[in-house]
Design a protein around this motif. Structure first.
Motif, PDB file in Angstrom:
ATOM      1  N   GLN A  41      31.742  38.690  33.115  1.00  0.00           N
ATOM      2  CA  GLN A  41      33.189  38.527  32.986  1.00  0.00           C
ATOM      3  C   GLN A  41      33.702  38.083  34.347  1.00  0.00           C
ATOM      4  O   GLN A  41      33.050  38.342  35.371  1.00  0.00           O
ATOM      5  N   PRO A  42      34.863  37.448  34.397  1.00  0.00           N
ATOM      6  CA  PRO A  42      35.376  36.998  35.699  1.00  0.00           C
ATOM      7  C   PRO A  42      35.598  38.175  36.649  1.00  0.00           C
ATOM      8  O   PRO A  42      35.899  39.287  36.212  1.00  0.00           O
ATOM      9  N   ASP A  43      35.458  37.929  37.947  1.00  0.00           N
ATOM     10  CA  ASP A  43      35.765  38.949  38.945  1.00  0.00           C
ATOM     11  C   ASP A  43      37.242  39.310  38.858  1.00  0.00           C
ATOM     12  O   ASP A  43      38.092  38.465  38.552  1.00  0.00           O
ATOM     13  N   TRP A  44      37.529  40.562  39.139  1.00  0.00           N
ATOM     14  CA  TRP A  44      38.909  41.042  39.090  1.00  0.00           C
ATOM     15  C   TRP A  44      39.214  41.890  40.313  1.00  0.00           C
ATOM     16  O   TRP A  44      38.322  42.267  41.056  1.00  0.00           O
ATOM     17  N   VAL A  45      40.505  42.146  40.511  1.00  0.00           N
ATOM     18  CA  VAL A  45      40.946  42.899  41.677  1.00  0.00           C
ATOM     19  C   VAL A  45      41.605  44.200  41.214  1.00  0.00           C
ATOM     20  O   VAL A  45      42.378  44.215  40.257  1.00  0.00           O
ATOM     21  N   LEU A  46      41.239  45.280  41.884  1.00  0.00           N
ATOM     22  CA  LEU A  46      41.859  46.587  41.707  1.00  0.00           C
ATOM     23  C   LEU A  46      42.856  46.753  42.838  1.00  0.00           C
ATOM     24  O   LEU A  46      42.502  46.585  44.006  1.00  0.00           O
ATOM     25  N   GLY A  76      43.868  42.872  37.903  1.00  0.00           N
ATOM     26  CA  GLY A  76      43.926  41.588  37.224  1.00  0.00           C
ATOM     27  C   GLY A  76      42.815  40.653  37.660  1.00  0.00           C
ATOM     28  O   GLY A  76      42.144  40.877  38.675  1.00  0.00           O
ATOM     29  N   ILE A  77      42.645  39.610  36.879  1.00  0.00           N
ATOM     30  CA  ILE A  77      41.624  38.594  37.129  1.00  0.00           C
ATOM     31  C   ILE A  77      41.990  37.792  38.383  1.00  0.00           C
ATOM     32  O   ILE A  77      43.153  37.460  38.609  1.00  0.00           O
ATOM     33  N   ILE A  78      40.983  37.467  39.181  1.00  0.00           N
ATOM     34  CA  ILE A  78      41.180  36.621  40.361  1.00  0.00           C
ATOM     35  C   ILE A  78      41.043  35.169  39.921  1.00  0.00           C
ATOM     36  O   ILE A  78      40.017  34.782  39.363  1.00  0.00           O
ATOM     37  N   ASN A  79      42.069  34.374  40.162  1.00  0.00           N
ATOM     38  CA  ASN A  79      42.016  32.956  39.827  1.00  0.00           C
ATOM     39  C   ASN A  79      41.059  32.229  40.766  1.00  0.00           C
ATOM     40  O   ASN A  79      40.791  32.688  41.883  1.00  0.00           O
ATOM     41  N   HIS A 126      25.360  43.792  34.066  1.00  0.00           N
ATOM     42  CA  HIS A 126      26.622  43.060  34.192  1.00  0.00           C
ATOM     43  C   HIS A 126      26.641  42.282  35.493  1.00  0.00           C
ATOM     44  O   HIS A 126      26.373  42.835  36.551  1.00  0.00           O
ATOM     45  N   ARG A 127      26.970  41.001  35.435  1.00  0.00           N
ATOM     46  CA  ARG A 127      26.978  40.155  36.632  1.00  0.00           C
ATOM     47  C   ARG A 127      28.328  40.144  37.344  1.00  0.00           C
ATOM     48  O   ARG A 127      28.463  39.580  38.398  1.00  0.00           O
ATOM     49  N   GLY A 128      29.348  40.748  36.758  1.00  0.00           N
ATOM     50  CA  GLY A 128      30.669  40.726  37.377  1.00  0.00           C
ATOM     51  C   GLY A 128      30.843  41.809  38.436  1.00  0.00           C
ATOM     52  O   GLY A 128      30.058  42.739  38.540  1.00  0.00           O
TER      53      GLY A 128
END
Length: 188
Positions: A41-46, A76-79, A126-128
């Motif tokens: 899944q895309p990388d995200w930020v906490l 949220g997802i990091i663009n 998981h690769r994310g």
């Protein structure tokens, strides 16, 4: 110890928000696993955002995976064109209507925003990964801008209230709890 050798990858799901792969891998001892499944899944930020009075900015929203309304830190997802810090500032404003300082200047953001690193979502399959950003001294400054799939309510909790909710299971997102403790250890 040596890593496994990837021999073949077949994507079973290849969508923008999720990839599921069946992989064929050779272990260092020569054994071959024909069906090791991985997720991406895309990388995200906490976002660990704290007000000038020391209260944590929190969100509540419905999570379809657990089919419950969950108390969480903003995230949220990091663009593709963003750093984790930029994504944290954007998501905090969009989801909660908060930002550091009175004015949205880059100097203000740099003084109050700290990147704490990243952690794997699940290193087994998981690769994310998710990135942890601490933003201190935030205040309500403007409205929210939800995506069409978001319905989010924001609140503030003291550190004691947050830890009580962790202990009683009201706040139960394991990755977010890990991010909070990464911050806690960094500030000792």
């Amino acid at each position: 110890m040596k890593p496994w050798k990837l021999l073949e990858t077949k994507y079973l799901v290849d969508a923008p928000w999720l990839k599921v792969a069946k992989e064929k891998c050779e272990l260092p001892n020569g054994k071959v696993i024909d069906d090791f499944y991985t997720l991406w899944q895309p990388d995200w930020v906490l976002i660990l955002a704290r007000t000038a009075t020391g209260r944590w900015v929190m969100t509540e929203q419905y999570r379809h995976g657990s089919q419950t309304i969950e108390l969480e830190f903003p995230a949220g997802i990091i663009n593709k064109d963003e750093t984790p810090k930029q994504a944290a500032l954007r998501e905090l404003q969009e989801e909660c209507g908060y930002r550091p300082c009175e004015a949205p200047s880059s100097d203000c953001h740099a003084l109050h925003t700290k990147y704490l690193g990243s952690l794997p979502v699940n290193p087994d399959r998981h690769r994310g990964k998710f990135h942890i950003v601490f933003i201190d001294g935030v205040s309500k400054a403007g409205g929210t801008h939800f995506d069409s799939t978001e319905d989010i309510e924001s609140s503030e909790l003291s550190d004691e209230e947050l830890q009580t909710k962790m202990a009683n299971g009201t706040f139960c997102h394991p990755l977010q709890i890990a991010g909070y403790y990464k911050w806690k250890l960094a500030t000792r």
